[in-house]
Scaffold this active site. Sequence first.
Site, short mmCIF file in Angstrom:
data_model
loop_
_atom_site.label_atom_id
_atom_site.label_comp_id
_atom_site.label_asym_id
_atom_site.label_seq_id
_atom_site.Cartn_x
_atom_site.Cartn_y
_atom_site.Cartn_z
N TYR A 102 0.82 -1.22 0.00
CA TYR A 102 0.00 0.00 0.00
C TYR A 102 0.85 1.27 0.00
O TYR A 102 0.48 2.28 -0.59
CB TYR A 102 -0.95 0.00 1.20
CG TYR A 102 -2.13 -0.91 0.99
CD1 TYR A 102 -3.08 -0.66 0.00
CD2 TYR A 102 -2.30 -2.05 1.78
CE1 TYR A 102 -4.15 -1.52 -0.20
CE2 TYR A 102 -3.38 -2.91 1.59
CZ TYR A 102 -4.31 -2.63 0.60
OH TYR A 102 -5.37 -3.47 0.40
N GLU A 198 3.19 -29.98 14.63
CA GLU A 198 2.45 -29.39 13.51
C GLU A 198 1.13 -28.74 13.94
O GLU A 198 0.82 -27.62 13.55
CB GLU A 198 2.17 -30.45 12.44
CG GLU A 198 1.36 -29.90 11.27
CD GLU A 198 1.09 -30.92 10.19
OE1 GLU A 198 0.34 -30.58 9.25
OE2 GLU A 198 1.61 -32.06 10.27
N ASP A 250 1.72 -34.75 11.06
CA ASP A 250 0.82 -35.75 10.51
C ASP A 250 1.59 -36.68 9.58
O ASP A 250 2.74 -36.40 9.20
CB ASP A 250 -0.30 -35.07 9.70
CG ASP A 250 -1.29 -34.32 10.58
OD1 ASP A 250 -1.37 -34.62 11.78
OD2 ASP A 250 -1.99 -33.43 10.04
#
Length: 365
Positions: A102, A198, A250
């Site tokens: 911006y 995780e 996982d």
Amino acid sequence: MNNLREERDKLAKEALLGIVGSFYKQFEDQAVPNIVLPTRTKANIEYNNNSEVWVYGNSTSTRSAKTVKGANQILKMSYTAEMLIKEHLENNRGSTLRELYYISENWDIAKFREQPESDRMIEDLEIITAMQREDFHMRPEEDGATMFGSIRLKETTTRGERIIHCRDDVGEGGYQIPFNVDNIEFLDHDAKFVVAIETGGMMARLIENGFDEDYNAVLVHLKGQPARSTRRILKRLSEELGLPVLVFTDGDPWSYRIFASVAYGAIKSAHLSEYLAAPAAQFIGVQPSDIVDYDLSTDKLTEQDIKALRSELSDPRFDSEYWKTQIKLQLDIGKKAEQQAFAGKGLDFVTQRYLPDRLTEMGII
């Protein structure tokens, strides 16, 4: 610590001035301004035997003012360097990556068309200067990950220094890791190893079960694909304190890549692998063999999962007998499992059986 921060600011300013100075020198020499950068592709990643991480190779690309696109990039780089020097480094201020986009709205033809373009510009400046965006006082948008355990540290902030014990002085949410981890000084600890986790659910399970106290462990929440600050603190815990770092994820191809980014680096940030990666980190996540051995609840591999696993068989970060065996087994059984699948064996199973067994096998406890 404040002196160190001032020194880093000075180095960052000199490095940015050096870039703009090189453009000016090329103009003086009546040469077309240009800049050379490494090619950011998987094909240009190579293993560095000294640092034991994956870094960019010798393939490069040149941005030259001979083309309109190249001239625009050099103009935008000059504007960005000026902003970082005058607004950030000289006034001790900072901006987020989103704010940079911006801010450029006021740069006329030098403004960025979209945020990914301004993000890449900061990465370019990191590569050219061999410094980090944190040195330019650039902040990420996302909240920091958290750390929980028996370790006491001193953090230098814009409002002064504070000393924090990462278990006794925080709630169960843990100590929030700042965006610039180099503003932290480790004071003392009685930890034996670090578990980088995780998911938030598994982090909460280990804290609730008192795993950190039972085994003198420091727990770090990865929040999925870890932010740079998370990877940096894991590297510092590994190398400065000599703590084994174990990555608990996982059991799917995307989680294996989380481990690889912690241990070896990621393609997008290969220029920072020696700063961010912890090559001594070890995988303690859900293995395909665990799915079979513990008869875990599973989901079927998707086509995207299968494609990712096959890709990992040719990924140099997974070029070991262990990973090839595990990945081929997963392709054979066609299944994946989450960390939370251990809850099917009981809420204490992961902390009383699975992790202690794995840690014993690995010689950590």
